[in-house]
Each structure stands twice: as C-alpha cells, then as structure tokens.
Design an enzyme around this catalytic site. Structure first.
Site, PDB file in Angstrom:
ATOM      1  N   ASP A   1       8.324  17.983  82.513  1.00  0.00           N
ATOM      2  CA  ASP A   1       7.589  19.166  82.108  1.00  0.00           C
ATOM      3  C   ASP A   1       7.459  19.077  80.586  1.00  0.00           C
ATOM      4  OD1 ASP A   1       6.477  21.833  82.340  1.00  0.00           O
ATOM      5  OD2 ASP A   1       8.380  22.558  81.529  1.00  0.00           O
TER       6      ASP A   1
ATOM      7  N   ASP B   1       6.681  22.120  78.013  1.00  0.00           N
ATOM      8  CA  ASP B   1       7.249  23.251  77.276  1.00  0.00           C
ATOM      9  C   ASP B   1       8.631  23.594  77.814  1.00  0.00           C
ATOM     10  OD1 ASP B   1       4.822  23.405  75.854  1.00  0.00           O
ATOM     11  OD2 ASP B   1       3.949  24.656  77.414  1.00  0.00           O
TER      12      ASP B   1
ATOM     13  N   ASN C   1       1.991  22.835  83.816  1.00  0.00           N
ATOM     14  CA  ASN C   1       1.129  23.976  84.108  1.00  0.00           C
ATOM     15  C   ASN C   1       0.630  24.510  82.765  1.00  0.00           C
ATOM     16  OD1 ASN C   1       1.612  23.894  86.868  1.00  0.00           O
ATOM     17  ND2 ASN C   1       3.203  25.460  86.814  1.00  0.00           N
ATOM     18  N   GLN C   2      -0.668  24.752  82.674  1.00  0.00           N
ATOM     19  CA  GLN C   2      -1.252  25.261  81.430  1.00  0.00           C
ATOM     20  C   GLN C   2      -2.161  26.446  81.737  1.00  0.00           C
ATOM     21  OE1 GLN C   2      -0.687  24.447  78.144  1.00  0.00           O
ATOM     22  NE2 GLN C   2       1.027  23.265  78.958  1.00  0.00           N
TER      23      GLN C   2
ATOM     24  N   LYS D   1       2.356  23.524  89.722  1.00  0.00           N
ATOM     25  CA  LYS D   1       3.754  23.535  90.153  1.00  0.00           C
ATOM     26  C   LYS D   1       4.132  24.955  90.565  1.00  0.00           C
ATOM     27  CE  LYS D   1       4.944  21.771  86.192  1.00  0.00           C
ATOM     28  NZ  LYS D   1       5.756  21.334  85.047  1.00  0.00           N
TER      29      LYS D   1
END
Length: 188
Positions: free
Chosen positions: A34, A36, A77-78, A134
């Site tokens: 991942d 962040d 994930n964004q 995710k």
C-alpha cells in the site's frame, strides 16, 4: 467508462504504470505495498509533492526486495481522484516525489496501480464495490497478469485490514499489517 486523464490511466479508469519489466521470463513472487501509511506518511488525501515523507524502514524494505529480485508493486486506493479532491496529475507528482526519495536511498518500484473508484466518488468513478478497490483483489490480479506474478508466492504489506483482505482475496501467501498514524496537515 471513464475517459483517461493521464498517461497511465486506461479505459478502465485505473492508473497502471509499469516502471520495470520482470527481469526473468519465469513467473515469480512479488511484494505488494500500500502507499499511504505504508511507504509514505498517511496525511489523508496526499496531493502535494512537498508533503511526501517516507516512513522509516520503507526504503530499506523495498531495497531488500530489489536486491532479492522480487518485484515491488504499489497497489493504492485513491478515492481522492474519484472524489475530485485532486487530479491524476497531482497523483503523478506525488508518485514522482516518492520515487525520487526512494531512489535517493537505493530503492525502486516495479509497478504502480491505483484505483479511484469509491461509493461516494463523482461519476464516472462512483461505484458501490468496484472489483479493483481494496479489499477486492482486482489491482493485485491486474499486476499478476502484467508482470507474470504468482500470487500464491507473494506477500502484501499495508496499514489497513482492507490491504490484507485484498491479499487474502487474491490468494497471496501472506500479509503484514503495520501500525501507521495519520499526520495532521496544517491548514486542513
């Protein structure tokens, strides 16, 4: 279907950037990370390159995988893109800064896959449960196809249960959940 907004955004709306092709022809393992809270400080919708700070030990982990010939793939994930809090160009600038900081410590990434979809996103990225987001396994499976990765021999590291669930849903060998702390950003 979303229209591409950046050089690495496909018609499926995902950011897919392969930085290094697999060095050997045989399928093999990978390390999924991942971004962040795992590689860089979690500040909540990281959108400015000047806010990128590597977490202690992240570069060393990536360097160890690099030296072992294990591809390192960021799966992130964004939803900030989907919620229009920042653009793919902003995402690219953050990625570039992160890669520069890693390179300064001898570490490199093999691929980056990012998913903008979220139930509260703006169209065209609004989706109640996109297969790439995710804890779903779509980003990992996509990387496996691109880089000839054997998921059953791979590992995932993240700071949220959804990271490990994505690994489990993809059939990876194992995962590591790390403690992370959100850093308050001045002015937000």
């Amino acid at each position: 279907m979303p229209s591409p907004e950046g050089p690495f955004v496909g018609t499926d709306g995902l950011w897919v950037q392969v930085l290094r092709e697999r060095r050997s022809g045989a399928p093999g393992r990978a390390l999924f990370l991942d971004r962040d809270g795992t590689i860089v400080e979690e500040i909540g919708h990281l959108r400015r390159p000047q806010d990128v700070r590597l977490l202690p030990g992240a570069a060393a982990l990536i360097t160890a995988a690099n030296r072992a010939g294990v591809p390192v793939v960021v799966v992130s994930n964004q939803s900030g893109v989907g919620r229009r809090l920042f653009s793919w160009d902003d995402f690219a600038a953050v990625q570039e800064r992160m890669m520069d900081l890693l390179a300064a410590q001898g570490a490199f990434l093999d691929a980056i896959i990012a998913c903008p979809y979220h139930a509260e996103a703006e169209p065209p990225w609004q989706h109640p449960d996109h297969p790439a987001r995710k804890p779903n396994a779509g980003m990992l499976r996509h990387a496996a196809e691109l880089l000839s990765i054997v998921l059953a021999d791979s590992w995932i590291v993240g700071d949220r249960a959804s990271d490990l669930a994505a690994g489990r849903n993809a059939g990876v060998r194992g995962g590591l959940l790390i403690l992370s702390q959100t850093v308050d950003q001045p002015g937000e």
